[in-house]
Design a protein around this motif. Structure first.
Motif, PDB file in Angstrom:
ATOM      1  N   THR A  41      17.109  14.153  11.888  1.00 38.17           N
ATOM      2  CA  THR A  41      15.986  13.257  11.613  1.00 38.17           C
ATOM      3  C   THR A  41      14.658  13.861  12.076  1.00 38.17           C
ATOM      4  OG1 THR A  41      16.198  12.114  13.722  1.00 38.17           O
ATOM      5  CG2 THR A  41      17.492  11.237  11.903  1.00 38.17           C
ATOM      6  N   LYS A  42      13.580  13.219  11.677  1.00 38.52           N
ATOM      7  CA  LYS A  42      12.209  13.629  12.043  1.00 38.52           C
ATOM      8  C   LYS A  42      11.885  15.053  11.559  1.00 38.52           C
ATOM      9  CE  LYS A  42      12.469  10.608  16.089  1.00 38.52           C
ATOM     10  NZ  LYS A  42      12.145  10.358  17.480  1.00 38.52           N
ATOM     11  N   MET A  43      12.382  15.393  10.372  1.00 38.75           N
ATOM     12  CA  MET A  43      12.107  16.725   9.830  1.00 38.75           C
ATOM     13  C   MET A  43      10.627  16.912   9.525  1.00 38.75           C
ATOM     14  SD  MET A  43      14.913  18.432   9.934  1.00 38.75           S
ATOM     15  CE  MET A  43      14.548  19.883   8.965  1.00 38.75           C
ATOM     16  N   ASP A  44       9.875  15.808   9.390  1.00 39.70           N
ATOM     17  CA  ASP A  44       8.436  15.921   9.143  1.00 39.70           C
ATOM     18  C   ASP A  44       7.707  16.534  10.345  1.00 39.70           C
ATOM     19  OD1 ASP A  44       9.294  13.403  10.335  1.00 39.70           O
ATOM     20  OD2 ASP A  44       7.178  12.840  10.358  1.00 39.70           O
ATOM     21  N   LEU A  45       8.355  16.547  11.512  1.00 37.93           N
ATOM     22  CA  LEU A  45       7.694  17.091  12.709  1.00 37.93           C
ATOM     23  C   LEU A  45       7.910  18.597  12.884  1.00 37.93           C
ATOM     24  CD1 LEU A  45       8.469  14.303  15.361  1.00 37.93           C
ATOM     25  CD2 LEU A  45       6.396  14.615  13.999  1.00 37.93           C
ATOM     26  N   VAL A  46       8.747  19.175  12.024  1.00 33.35           N
ATOM     27  CA  VAL A  46       9.092  20.593  12.182  1.00 33.35           C
ATOM     28  C   VAL A  46       7.868  21.522  12.294  1.00 33.35           C
ATOM     29  CG1 VAL A  46      10.203  22.558  10.999  1.00 33.35           C
ATOM     30  CG2 VAL A  46      11.435  20.394  11.268  1.00 33.35           C
ATOM     31  N   PRO A  47       6.788  21.310  11.491  1.00 30.57           N
ATOM     32  CA  PRO A  47       5.628  22.215  11.605  1.00 30.57           C
ATOM     33  C   PRO A  47       4.989  22.215  12.997  1.00 30.57           C
ATOM     34  CG  PRO A  47       5.489  20.895   9.602  1.00 30.57           C
ATOM     35  CD  PRO A  47       6.622  20.340  10.401  1.00 30.57           C
ATOM     36  N   TYR A  48       5.232  21.175  13.778  1.00 28.39           N
ATOM     37  CA  TYR A  48       4.609  21.084  15.105  1.00 28.39           C
ATOM     38  C   TYR A  48       5.553  21.492  16.229  1.00 28.39           C
ATOM     39  CZ  TYR A  48       2.014  18.106  11.943  1.00 28.39           C
ATOM     40  OH  TYR A  48       1.346  17.637  10.845  1.00 28.39           O
ATOM     41  N   LEU A  49       6.777  21.844  15.872  1.00 24.40           N
ATOM     42  CA  LEU A  49       7.795  22.134  16.894  1.00 24.40           C
ATOM     43  C   LEU A  49       8.306  23.562  16.737  1.00 24.40           C
ATOM     44  CD1 LEU A  49       9.909  18.907  16.320  1.00 24.40           C
ATOM     45  CD2 LEU A  49       8.332  19.259  18.229  1.00 24.40           C
ATOM     46  N   ASP A  50       8.981  24.038  17.785  1.00 23.50           N
ATOM     47  CA  ASP A  50       9.661  25.335  17.668  1.00 23.50           C
ATOM     48  C   ASP A  50      11.091  25.090  17.217  1.00 23.50           C
ATOM     49  OD1 ASP A  50       7.421  26.729  18.579  1.00 23.50           O
ATOM     50  OD2 ASP A  50       7.957  26.286  20.668  1.00 23.50           O
ATOM     51  N   TRP A  51      11.239  24.403  16.125  1.00 20.98           N
ATOM     52  CA  TRP A  51      12.557  23.994  15.650  1.00 20.98           C
ATOM     53  C   TRP A  51      13.164  25.099  14.800  1.00 20.98           C
ATOM     54  CZ3 TRP A  51      16.371  20.561  16.021  1.00 20.98           C
ATOM     55  CH2 TRP A  51      17.226  20.368  14.948  1.00 20.98           C
ATOM     56  N   ASP A  52      14.330  25.544  15.188  1.00 23.17           N
ATOM     57  CA  ASP A  52      15.015  26.607  14.463  1.00 23.17           C
ATOM     58  C   ASP A  52      16.179  25.983  13.696  1.00 23.17           C
ATOM     59  OD1 ASP A  52      16.552  28.753  13.615  1.00 23.17           O
ATOM     60  OD2 ASP A  52      16.220  29.925  15.441  1.00 23.17           O
ATOM     61  N   ALA A  53      15.956  25.729  12.417  1.00 25.07           N
ATOM     62  CA  ALA A  53      16.954  25.025  11.608  1.00 25.07           C
ATOM     63  C   ALA A  53      18.267  25.789  11.531  1.00 25.07           C
ATOM     64  CB  ALA A  53      16.400  24.788  10.201  1.00 25.07           C
TER      65      ALA A  53
END
Lengths: 255, 117
Positions: free
Chosen positions: A204-216
Protein backbone atom coordinates in the motif's frame (compact mmCIF):
# COMPACT_ATOMS: atom_id res chain seq x y z
CA UNK A 1 7.03 -16.66 53.35
CA UNK A 2 6.43 -20.26 52.27
CA UNK A 3 9.09 -22.53 53.78
CA UNK A 4 9.05 -24.98 50.93
CA UNK A 5 9.39 -22.76 47.89
CA UNK A 6 10.25 -19.38 49.32
CA UNK A 7 7.34 -17.70 47.56
CA UNK A 8 5.29 -15.01 49.19
CA UNK A 9 6.20 -11.90 51.10
CA UNK A 10 3.91 -8.98 51.55
CA UNK A 11 2.23 -8.22 48.26
CA UNK A 12 1.72 -10.84 45.58
CA UNK A 13 0.71 -9.75 42.11
CA UNK A 14 -1.16 -12.42 40.24
CA UNK A 15 -3.74 -13.14 37.57
CA UNK A 16 -7.16 -14.67 37.90
CA UNK A 17 -10.72 -14.20 36.63
CA UNK A 18 -9.50 -12.13 33.73
CA UNK A 19 -7.53 -9.49 35.60
CA UNK A 20 -4.22 -8.97 37.31
CA UNK A 21 -4.26 -7.84 40.92
CA UNK A 22 -2.25 -7.80 44.11
CA UNK A 23 -3.01 -9.04 47.60
CA UNK A 24 -1.31 -10.43 50.67
CA UNK A 25 -0.34 -14.05 50.23
CA UNK A 26 -1.64 -16.40 52.95
CA UNK A 27 -1.68 -19.71 51.04
CA UNK A 28 -5.44 -19.87 51.19
CA UNK A 29 -5.47 -21.39 47.69
CA UNK A 30 -3.99 -24.63 46.31
CA UNK A 31 -0.31 -24.21 45.65
CA UNK A 32 2.10 -26.27 43.61
CA UNK A 33 4.93 -27.83 45.54
CA UNK A 34 7.43 -30.54 44.67
CA UNK A 35 5.89 -33.96 44.27
CA UNK A 36 6.25 -35.97 47.48
CA UNK A 37 8.12 -39.28 47.38
CA UNK A 38 5.07 -41.53 47.80
CA UNK A 39 2.88 -39.74 45.25
CA UNK A 40 1.69 -41.68 42.20
CA UNK A 41 2.86 -39.86 39.13
CA UNK A 42 2.34 -40.75 35.49
CA UNK A 43 3.09 -39.09 32.20
CA UNK A 44 0.41 -38.76 29.54
CA UNK A 45 1.75 -38.45 25.99
CA UNK A 46 -0.36 -36.20 23.80
CA UNK A 47 -0.31 -34.48 20.45
CA UNK A 48 -2.89 -31.86 21.18
CA UNK A 49 -3.10 -28.33 19.83
CA UNK A 50 -3.08 -25.69 22.53
CA UNK A 51 -5.53 -23.61 20.50
CA UNK A 52 -7.74 -26.59 19.64
CA UNK A 53 -10.85 -24.82 20.93
CA UNK A 54 -10.22 -21.87 18.62
CA UNK A 55 -9.30 -24.20 15.76
CA UNK A 56 -12.52 -26.21 16.17
CA UNK A 57 -14.59 -23.01 16.06
CA UNK A 58 -12.56 -21.88 13.03
CA UNK A 59 -13.47 -25.13 11.26
CA UNK A 60 -17.16 -24.53 12.06
CA UNK A 61 -16.81 -21.01 10.61
CA UNK A 62 -15.13 -22.43 7.51
CA UNK A 63 -17.95 -24.95 7.04
CA UNK A 64 -20.57 -22.22 7.49
CA UNK A 65 -18.87 -19.97 4.94
CA UNK A 66 -18.56 -22.83 2.46
CA UNK A 67 -22.23 -23.78 2.83
CA UNK A 68 -23.25 -20.18 2.23
CA UNK A 69 -20.88 -19.67 -0.71
CA UNK A 70 -18.87 -16.92 0.99
CA UNK A 71 -15.17 -16.27 0.36
CA UNK A 72 -13.66 -14.76 3.52
CA UNK A 73 -10.30 -13.00 3.59
CA UNK A 74 -8.45 -12.19 6.81
CA UNK A 75 -6.63 -8.87 6.34
CA UNK A 76 -3.59 -8.56 8.59
CA UNK A 77 -1.02 -5.78 8.87
CA UNK A 78 0.57 -3.43 11.34
CA UNK A 79 -1.54 -0.43 12.48
CA UNK A 80 -1.56 2.40 9.96
CA UNK A 81 -0.85 0.36 6.84
CA UNK A 82 -4.10 1.53 5.34
CA UNK A 83 -6.43 -1.45 5.75
CA UNK A 84 -9.50 0.70 6.36
CA UNK A 85 -8.85 3.12 3.50
CA UNK A 86 -8.28 0.19 1.16
CA UNK A 87 -11.59 -1.30 2.33
CA UNK A 88 -13.40 2.00 1.83
CA UNK A 89 -12.21 2.23 -1.78
CA UNK A 90 -12.77 -1.51 -2.32
CA UNK A 91 -16.40 -1.40 -1.14
CA UNK A 92 -17.00 1.62 -3.37
CA UNK A 93 -15.41 -0.18 -6.33
CA UNK A 94 -17.34 -3.42 -5.82
CA UNK A 95 -20.69 -1.79 -5.08
CA UNK A 96 -23.35 -3.26 -7.36
CA UNK A 97 -20.91 -5.89 -8.64
CA UNK A 98 -20.13 -8.14 -5.66
CA UNK A 99 -22.19 -8.37 -2.45
CA UNK A 100 -19.65 -7.72 0.32
CA UNK A 101 -19.63 -7.61 4.13
CA UNK A 102 -17.02 -6.46 6.64
CA UNK A 103 -16.04 -7.47 10.15
CA UNK A 104 -13.52 -5.04 11.56
CA UNK A 105 -11.52 -5.45 14.76
CA UNK A 106 -9.84 -2.84 16.92
CA UNK A 107 -9.01 -2.65 20.59
CA UNK A 108 -11.27 0.37 21.06
CA UNK A 109 -13.79 2.56 19.20
CA UNK A 110 -16.09 1.90 16.27
CA UNK A 111 -14.32 4.50 14.13
CA UNK A 112 -13.54 2.00 11.39
CA UNK A 113 -17.09 0.67 11.20
CA UNK A 114 -18.35 4.25 10.90
CA UNK A 115 -15.89 4.97 8.08
CA UNK A 116 -17.12 1.88 6.22
CA UNK A 117 -20.85 2.52 6.66
CA UNK A 118 -23.02 3.62 3.77
CA UNK A 119 -21.03 1.84 1.09
CA UNK A 120 -23.59 -0.84 0.36
CA UNK A 121 -22.10 -3.52 2.62
CA UNK A 122 -23.08 -4.57 6.15
CA UNK A 123 -20.32 -3.76 8.65
CA UNK A 124 -19.80 -4.96 12.20
CA UNK A 125 -17.14 -3.76 14.61
CA UNK A 126 -15.53 -6.01 17.21
CA UNK A 127 -13.88 -4.16 20.07
CA UNK A 128 -11.31 -6.54 21.51
CA UNK A 129 -10.60 -4.20 24.48
CA UNK A 130 -7.19 -5.53 25.56
CA UNK A 131 -7.04 -8.31 22.97
CA UNK A 132 -4.37 -8.00 20.28
CA UNK A 133 -6.15 -10.23 17.74
CA UNK A 134 -9.55 -11.50 16.64
CA UNK A 135 -10.48 -15.08 17.47
CA UNK A 136 -12.74 -17.61 15.79
CA UNK A 137 -15.50 -17.30 18.36
CA UNK A 138 -15.81 -13.52 17.91
CA UNK A 139 -16.08 -13.93 14.15
CA UNK A 140 -18.37 -16.99 14.29
CA UNK A 141 -20.89 -15.14 16.43
CA UNK A 142 -21.35 -12.51 13.72
CA UNK A 143 -21.47 -14.69 10.60
CA UNK A 144 -25.21 -15.48 10.41
CA UNK A 145 -26.30 -11.85 10.81
CA UNK A 146 -23.69 -10.32 8.56
CA UNK A 147 -22.86 -12.83 5.85
CA UNK A 148 -26.08 -14.80 5.49
CA UNK A 149 -27.99 -12.86 2.86
CA UNK A 150 -26.26 -13.63 -0.39
CA UNK A 151 -22.92 -12.12 0.62
CA UNK A 152 -20.13 -13.42 -1.63
CA UNK A 153 -17.08 -11.72 -0.17
CA UNK A 154 -16.39 -11.18 3.53
CA UNK A 155 -13.51 -8.95 4.55
CA UNK A 156 -12.26 -9.53 8.08
CA UNK A 157 -10.08 -6.57 9.04
CA UNK A 158 -8.00 -7.88 11.92
CA UNK A 159 -6.57 -5.82 14.78
CA UNK A 160 -3.52 -3.89 13.55
CA UNK A 161 -0.64 -6.14 14.60
CA UNK A 162 1.97 -8.02 12.57
CA UNK A 163 2.43 -10.88 15.03
CA UNK A 164 -0.51 -12.04 17.14
CA UNK A 165 -3.37 -12.28 14.60
CA UNK A 166 -1.46 -14.83 12.52
CA UNK A 167 -1.63 -17.37 15.38
CA UNK A 168 -5.44 -17.45 15.39
CA UNK A 169 -7.30 -19.22 12.59
CA UNK A 170 -10.66 -17.49 12.08
CA UNK A 171 -11.97 -19.98 9.53
CA UNK A 172 -11.12 -17.62 6.68
CA UNK A 173 -10.49 -18.84 3.14
CA UNK A 174 -6.98 -17.35 3.31
CA UNK A 175 -4.96 -14.51 4.77
CA UNK A 176 -4.01 -11.33 2.94
CA UNK A 177 -1.10 -9.39 4.42
CA UNK A 178 -0.74 -5.66 3.83
CA UNK A 179 2.57 -3.82 3.91
CA UNK A 180 2.96 -0.09 3.32
CA UNK A 181 5.91 1.49 1.56
CA UNK A 182 6.71 3.53 4.69
CA UNK A 183 7.32 0.40 6.75
CA UNK A 184 10.42 -0.82 4.91
CA UNK A 185 11.12 -3.57 2.41
CA UNK A 186 12.43 -6.15 4.85
CA UNK A 187 9.36 -6.56 7.06
CA UNK A 188 8.52 -9.93 5.41
CA UNK A 189 11.78 -11.49 6.62
CA UNK A 190 11.48 -9.78 10.02
CA UNK A 191 7.92 -11.07 10.51
CA UNK A 192 7.97 -14.42 8.70
CA UNK A 193 5.10 -15.89 10.74
CA UNK A 194 2.58 -13.72 8.91
CA UNK A 195 4.25 -13.31 5.54
CA UNK A 196 4.93 -17.05 5.14
CA UNK A 197 1.23 -17.72 5.77
CA UNK A 198 -0.25 -15.13 3.39
CA UNK A 199 -0.61 -16.24 -0.26
CA UNK A 200 -1.58 -12.67 -1.22
CA UNK A 201 0.20 -9.45 -0.19
CA UNK A 202 -0.97 -5.92 -0.90
CA UNK A 203 1.73 -3.25 -0.94
CA UNK A 204 0.00 0.00 0.00
CA UNK A 205 0.86 3.72 -0.22
CA UNK A 206 2.67 3.26 -3.54
CA UNK A 207 1.98 6.94 -4.25
CA UNK A 208 4.65 7.77 -1.64
CA UNK A 209 7.43 5.89 -3.43
CA UNK A 210 8.94 9.06 -5.06
CA UNK A 211 9.54 10.46 -1.56
CA UNK A 212 10.98 7.30 -0.02
CA UNK A 213 14.02 5.08 -0.46
CA UNK A 214 11.68 2.26 -1.36
CA UNK A 215 13.28 -0.60 -3.24
CA UNK A 216 10.45 -2.51 -4.90
CA UNK A 217 12.68 -5.33 -6.12
CA UNK A 218 14.13 -5.84 -2.63
CA UNK A 219 10.64 -5.98 -1.16
CA UNK A 220 9.45 -8.55 -3.69
CA UNK A 221 12.58 -10.58 -3.02
CA UNK A 222 11.92 -10.51 0.76
CA UNK A 223 8.32 -11.58 0.18
CA UNK A 224 9.37 -14.50 -2.06
CA UNK A 225 12.09 -15.50 0.39
CA UNK A 226 9.43 -16.51 2.93
CA UNK A 227 6.63 -17.31 0.46
CA UNK A 228 7.57 -18.41 -3.05
CA UNK A 229 4.74 -17.80 -5.50
CA UNK A 230 3.14 -15.06 -3.38
CA UNK A 231 0.65 -12.95 -5.34
CA UNK A 232 1.60 -9.27 -4.96
CA UNK A 233 -0.54 -6.18 -5.56
CA UNK A 234 1.02 -2.72 -5.59
CA UNK A 235 -1.48 0.08 -5.15
CA UNK A 236 -2.48 3.35 -3.58
CA UNK A 237 -6.03 3.47 -2.25
CA UNK A 238 -5.61 7.23 -1.94
CA UNK A 239 -4.80 7.99 -5.59
CA UNK A 240 -6.42 4.90 -7.13
CA UNK A 241 -3.11 3.67 -8.56
CA UNK A 242 -3.27 -0.11 -9.04
CA UNK A 243 -6.83 -0.36 -7.71
CA UNK A 244 -8.24 -1.74 -10.96
CA UNK A 245 -6.15 -4.93 -10.85
CA UNK A 246 -7.07 -5.43 -7.19
CA UNK A 247 -10.79 -5.00 -7.83
CA UNK A 248 -10.68 -7.30 -10.89
CA UNK A 249 -9.00 -9.93 -8.75
CA UNK A 250 -11.70 -9.67 -6.07
CA UNK A 251 -14.51 -9.91 -8.63
CA UNK A 252 -12.97 -13.15 -9.96
CA UNK A 253 -12.44 -14.42 -6.41
CA UNK A 254 -16.14 -14.04 -5.64
CA UNK A 255 -17.35 -15.76 -8.83
CA UNK B 1 0.94 -10.03 23.87
CA UNK B 2 -1.27 -12.92 22.85
CA UNK B 3 0.83 -15.26 25.01
CA UNK B 4 -1.69 -14.55 27.79
CA UNK B 5 -4.48 -15.98 25.58
CA UNK B 6 -2.23 -18.94 24.76
CA UNK B 7 -1.54 -19.55 28.47
CA UNK B 8 -5.27 -19.40 29.27
CA UNK B 9 -5.99 -21.94 26.49
CA UNK B 10 -3.13 -24.14 27.71
CA UNK B 11 -4.37 -24.20 31.30
CA UNK B 12 -7.90 -24.98 30.04
CA UNK B 13 -6.54 -28.02 28.17
CA UNK B 14 -4.53 -29.15 31.19
CA UNK B 15 -7.67 -29.02 33.34
CA UNK B 16 -9.36 -31.40 30.88
CA UNK B 17 -6.36 -33.76 30.84
CA UNK B 18 -6.18 -33.85 34.65
CA UNK B 19 -9.95 -34.53 34.89
CA UNK B 20 -9.78 -37.28 32.24
CA UNK B 21 -6.89 -38.93 34.08
CA UNK B 22 -8.76 -38.61 37.41
CA UNK B 23 -5.58 -37.00 38.70
CA UNK B 24 -5.12 -34.37 41.39
CA UNK B 25 -2.95 -31.97 39.47
CA UNK B 26 -0.34 -31.58 36.75
CA UNK B 27 3.30 -31.42 37.82
CA UNK B 28 5.10 -31.10 34.47
CA UNK B 29 3.81 -29.87 31.12
CA UNK B 30 5.79 -30.20 27.89
CA UNK B 31 4.79 -28.19 24.86
CA UNK B 32 6.19 -27.80 21.36
CA UNK B 33 6.42 -24.25 20.00
CA UNK B 34 7.29 -23.81 16.34
CA UNK B 35 9.46 -20.91 15.24
CA UNK B 36 6.63 -19.81 12.92
CA UNK B 37 3.87 -20.21 15.52
CA UNK B 38 4.02 -16.52 16.42
CA UNK B 39 4.52 -17.37 20.09
CA UNK B 40 7.38 -15.93 22.10
CA UNK B 41 8.57 -18.67 24.48
CA UNK B 42 9.89 -16.29 27.12
CA UNK B 43 6.64 -14.33 27.23
CA UNK B 44 4.67 -17.56 27.56
CA UNK B 45 7.00 -18.78 30.30
CA UNK B 46 6.50 -15.57 32.27
CA UNK B 47 2.70 -15.44 32.12
CA UNK B 48 2.07 -19.17 32.60
CA UNK B 49 2.51 -19.24 36.42
CA UNK B 50 0.12 -16.30 36.81
CA UNK B 51 -2.59 -17.99 34.76
CA UNK B 52 -1.97 -21.38 36.39
CA UNK B 53 -2.28 -20.08 39.94
CA UNK B 54 -5.24 -21.59 41.74
CA UNK B 55 -5.79 -24.22 39.01
CA UNK B 56 -4.68 -27.85 38.72
CA UNK B 57 -1.63 -26.55 36.84
CA UNK B 58 -0.52 -24.38 39.76
CA UNK B 59 3.19 -24.88 40.37
CA UNK B 60 3.62 -27.18 37.37
CA UNK B 61 6.91 -27.03 35.53
CA UNK B 62 6.52 -25.79 31.95
CA UNK B 63 8.98 -27.24 29.45
CA UNK B 64 9.02 -25.54 26.07
CA UNK B 65 10.58 -27.45 23.17
CA UNK B 66 11.28 -25.11 20.31
CA UNK B 67 10.75 -26.51 16.82
CA UNK B 68 12.67 -25.05 13.87
CA UNK B 69 10.91 -24.39 10.57
CA UNK B 70 11.42 -27.16 8.00
CA UNK B 71 10.36 -27.54 4.40
CA UNK B 72 9.71 -30.59 2.22
CA UNK B 73 10.55 -30.31 -1.46
CA UNK B 74 7.82 -31.30 -3.89
CA UNK B 75 10.40 -31.74 -6.66
CA UNK B 76 12.95 -34.06 -4.97
CA UNK B 77 11.14 -34.99 -1.70
CA UNK B 78 14.11 -33.84 0.39
CA UNK B 79 13.30 -32.33 3.78
CA UNK B 80 15.52 -29.58 5.13
CA UNK B 81 15.63 -26.90 7.78
CA UNK B 82 14.40 -23.52 6.54
CA UNK B 83 17.38 -21.41 7.65
CA UNK B 84 16.43 -17.76 7.99
CA UNK B 85 12.93 -18.81 6.92
CA UNK B 86 14.10 -19.33 3.36
CA UNK B 87 11.32 -21.38 1.81
CA UNK B 88 13.36 -23.37 -0.66
CA UNK B 89 14.94 -26.80 -0.94
CA UNK B 90 18.47 -27.01 0.52
CA UNK B 91 19.35 -29.88 -1.84
CA UNK B 92 17.98 -29.04 -5.30
CA UNK B 93 17.15 -25.37 -4.82
CA UNK B 94 13.51 -25.75 -5.90
CA UNK B 95 11.12 -23.18 -4.47
CA UNK B 96 8.24 -25.62 -4.79
CA UNK B 97 8.23 -26.59 -1.13
CA UNK B 98 5.72 -27.07 1.63
CA UNK B 99 6.23 -26.25 5.27
CA UNK B 100 6.61 -29.52 7.16
CA UNK B 101 7.38 -28.09 10.61
CA UNK B 102 7.44 -24.73 12.35
CA UNK B 103 3.81 -23.87 13.08
CA UNK B 104 3.47 -26.23 16.06
CA UNK B 105 1.74 -25.03 19.19
CA UNK B 106 1.06 -28.38 20.80
CA UNK B 107 0.97 -30.04 24.18
CA UNK B 108 3.18 -33.11 23.85
CA UNK B 109 3.04 -34.55 27.36
CA UNK B 110 1.61 -33.90 30.77
CA UNK B 111 2.93 -35.43 33.97
CA UNK B 112 0.05 -35.80 36.40
CA UNK B 113 0.04 -36.55 40.11
CA UNK B 114 -2.69 -39.05 40.83
CA UNK B 115 -2.51 -39.56 44.57
CA UNK B 116 -0.47 -37.60 47.06
CA UNK B 117 -2.10 -38.96 50.20
Amino acid sequence: MCKECGCGGEEIVHYHDGHVHAHKHFHEHPHGHPVTADAEVRTVALQQKILSRNDEQAERNREWLKEHGVVAVNLISSPGTGKTLLLERTLEGLRGKVPCAVITGDQRTDNDARRLQGKGAPVRQIETINGCHLDAEQVGGLLPEIAGNGVKLLFIENVGNLVCPSAFDLGESFKIALLSTTEGEDKPVKYPTLFSAAPVVVLTKMDLVPYLDWDAAACRSCLRHVRPGVYIFELSAKTGLGMEAWLDYLVKLAE
Amino acid sequence: MHELSIAVALVGQIETVVANERAARASKITIAVGSLSGVESEALRSVFPLVAEGTVADGAELIIEEVAARVRCRACSHESQADNYFMGCARCGSRDVELSAGRELNITSVEVVVDES
